[in-house]
Scaffold this motif. Structure first.
Motif, PDB file in Angstrom:
ATOM      1  N   HIS A 284     -20.845 -39.334 -40.982  1.00 24.05           N
ATOM      2  CA  HIS A 284     -20.255 -38.022 -41.317  1.00 24.05           C
ATOM      3  C   HIS A 284     -19.161 -37.672 -40.316  1.00 24.05           C
ATOM      4  CE1 HIS A 284     -19.767 -34.080 -42.964  1.00 24.05           C
ATOM      5  NE2 HIS A 284     -20.061 -33.495 -41.821  1.00 24.05           N
TER       6      HIS A 284
ATOM      7  N   HIS B 131     -15.066 -35.700 -40.127  1.00 27.05           N
ATOM      8  CA  HIS B 131     -13.921 -35.031 -40.762  1.00 27.05           C
ATOM      9  C   HIS B 131     -12.652 -35.562 -40.106  1.00 27.05           C
ATOM     10  CE1 HIS B 131     -16.329 -31.827 -42.770  1.00 27.05           C
ATOM     11  NE2 HIS B 131     -17.168 -32.080 -41.789  1.00 27.05           N
TER      12      HIS B 131
ATOM     13  N   HIS C 108     -22.137 -31.173 -47.404  1.00 26.67           N
ATOM     14  CA  HIS C 108     -22.965 -30.608 -46.342  1.00 26.67           C
ATOM     15  C   HIS C 108     -24.154 -29.917 -47.002  1.00 26.67           C
ATOM     16  CE1 HIS C 108     -18.906 -30.612 -44.466  1.00 26.67           C
ATOM     17  NE2 HIS C 108     -19.552 -30.856 -43.343  1.00 26.67           N
TER      18      HIS C 108
ATOM     19  N   HIS D 153     -26.117 -32.991 -42.010  1.00 25.98           N
ATOM     20  CA  HIS D 153     -26.884 -32.020 -41.210  1.00 25.98           C
ATOM     21  C   HIS D 153     -28.340 -31.889 -41.670  1.00 25.98           C
ATOM     22  CE1 HIS D 153     -23.193 -31.107 -39.140  1.00 25.98           C
ATOM     23  NE2 HIS D 153     -22.615 -30.935 -40.322  1.00 25.98           N
TER      24      HIS D 153
ATOM     25  N   ASP E 131     -19.664 -35.908 -36.907  1.00 26.30           N
ATOM     26  CA  ASP E 131     -19.172 -34.622 -37.411  1.00 26.30           C
ATOM     27  C   ASP E 131     -17.973 -34.133 -36.614  1.00 26.30           C
ATOM     28  OD1 ASP E 131     -19.114 -32.507 -39.252  1.00 26.30           O
ATOM     29  OD2 ASP E 131     -20.242 -31.196 -37.914  1.00 26.30           O
TER      30      ASP E 131
END
Ligand code: GUN
Ligand code: FE
Length: 433
Positions: free
Chosen positions: A62, A64, A225, A262, A313
């Motif tokens: 995960h 971004h 998410h 998460h 993340d």
């Protein structure tokens, strides 16, 4: 070679490997065998310094990509404010393709240098910029799963950073899937598109249902998410009358190899549902410390057969290193287990020793766990699987790689960083020298 064969088992073996022309491990021979002697004499076989070892490549489950410039910034804000005041304005800048190309051109090699051979990316709403991320993964040889972010909810998303409606977001996602699959040089599918509803609060029901239909039609993986923080969890309960997981399942998004980032507020029914659907959870322990208001009981997820891997993340988490996130996973599980209030008796202070995460389990999550979550056969050094691996040096001042396998696994989780990573291979190609 150190192979995390199962969450509670690592094997340390002196091996020789023969890699096929297509990048698959064709043969693995253990020291002492005739095959080992033959391979060791072969100039084309892989040779390592005796003080070094080979580890399966790391998976970041995960991350971004557009938030790379924001790493280590604004971590003191609550999630909703961090998104509105910092993250959405930054992501908007990727309307500028040149900006996207410069950031992604820095990010992908930086991740390979951290040993991340596979990454599951959120990009932005912009099709040219998100396609540039896919092209950058291909150019640098990283196994990339790239999601064009879909978000259309007029209440949560700013007018200047959202799709005008569900139909526009679904059409954009469809174009993106086709474009990634058709990229020159991507015939082997090293880079794959991912259907990416940002999270339930940012998406209308029509968008969630439409993306589920697109996933069923195309077979493309899903990421989102889920159950991240008090705020987000309560928002979904109020809007949908159920948890994120149940809502995603009702929409048809909780599919095989779907990755939920998460998951701190997952309940036991959610865990059973995720396991039954063969979906997965990306554990992001550093980010969770800042934005989740909770600690993911990752040990309980493993006990219940939920597929799990580790995510940085970026930039909810500050570190691009999966090793550093493995350390944080072990540490946060220890604090969850023991509790932190000295005013309570030790036995009543925490969730109990069963919630501890072993170092071998953290190393497994970093390698095989993340790969398995995506349905990949990588994350192990087994014949018939693509050769995705990293070379770790035991010659530096900090990391020692001698001793029994469990001790080596512990030292790797405690000390490994980019400084100890030598060569990195993806699908048999050396992508970092
Ligand atoms: N929830 C929705 N978007 C985001 C994001 O970019 N980061 C984190 N940590 N949570 C999110
Ligand atoms: Fe995230």
């Amino acid at each position: 070679m150190l192979d995390p064969l199962a969450p509670d088992r690592v094997a340390l073996a002196e091996i020789a490997l023969r890699i096929d022309a297509d990048g698959t491990i064709a043969e693995r021979a253990e020291a002492g065998s005739a095959a080992y002697a033959a391979l060791s004499a072969d100039a084309h076989a892989l040779h390592l310094d005796p003080a070094d070892l080979l580890l399966p490549g790391l998976t970041d489950l995960h991350i971004h990509a557009p938030q790379w410039p924001q790493r280590g910034a604004a971590l003191d804000r609550p999630l909703a404010q961090w998104l509105a005041a910092h993250t959405f304005p930054l992501e908007q800048r990727y309307a500028d393709l040149a900006y996207a190309e410069s950031v992604y051109g820095e990010l992908v090699p930086a991740l390979l240098a951290q040993g991340t051979t596979t990454a599951l990316y959120f990009a932005t709403l912009h099709e040219p910029a998100s396609l540039a991320l896919a092209r950058t993964c291909l150019a640098h040889g990283q196994r990339g799963f790239v999601g064009l972010v879909a978000m259309d909810h007029p209440e949560l998303c700013p007018p200047q950073y959202r799709h005008p409606d569900a139909a526009a977001a679904i059409a954009a996602t469809r174009r993106f899937i086709d474009a990634v699959r058709a990229l020159p040089g991507n015939a082997a599918g090293l880079v794959q598109p991912v259907i990416t509803p940002r999270f339930i609060p940012a998406c209308t029901d029509a968008l969630l249902a439409g993306l589920a239909r697109l996933a069923a039609e195309t077979g493309v993986r899903v990421q989102t998410h889920a159950s991240e923080s008090d705020w987000e969890h309560a928002h979904v309960l109020a809007r949908c009358g159920c948890t994120d997981t149940e809502a995603l399942d009702r929409f048809g998004l909780l599919r095989r190899h779907a990755v939920l980032a998460h998951g701190n507020f997952l309940d036991v029914q959610d865990l059973a549902r995720i396991a039954a659907r063969e979906a997965a959870v990306a554990h992001c322990p550093i980010s969770n410390a800042f934005f989740a208001d909770s600690v993911l009981p990752v040990r309980a997820l493993l006990d219940r057969g939920v597929n799990c891997g580790l995510g940085t993340d970026i930039a909810g988490g500050f570190s691009p290193s999966i090793f550093e996130n493995a350390r944080a996973a072990v540490l946060s599980a220890r604090m969850l287990a023991s509790g932190t209030d000295p005013g309570r008796a030790p036995a009543a202070r925490g969730a109990g020793a069963a919630m501890r995460l072993a170092f071998t389990e953290a190393l497994w999550l970093a390698t095989r766990g993340g790969a398995q979550a995506l349905g990949l056969s990588t994350g192990q050094l087994a014949p018939g699987t693509p050769f995705d691996a990293i070379e770790l040096s035991g010659r530096g001042p900090v990391l020692r790689l001698d001793g029994p396998a469990e001790a080596v696994a512990q030292r790797i989780v405690c000390h490994a960083s980019a400084a100890e990573i030598g060569r990195v291979w993806v699908a048999g190609t050396c992508v970092k020298a």
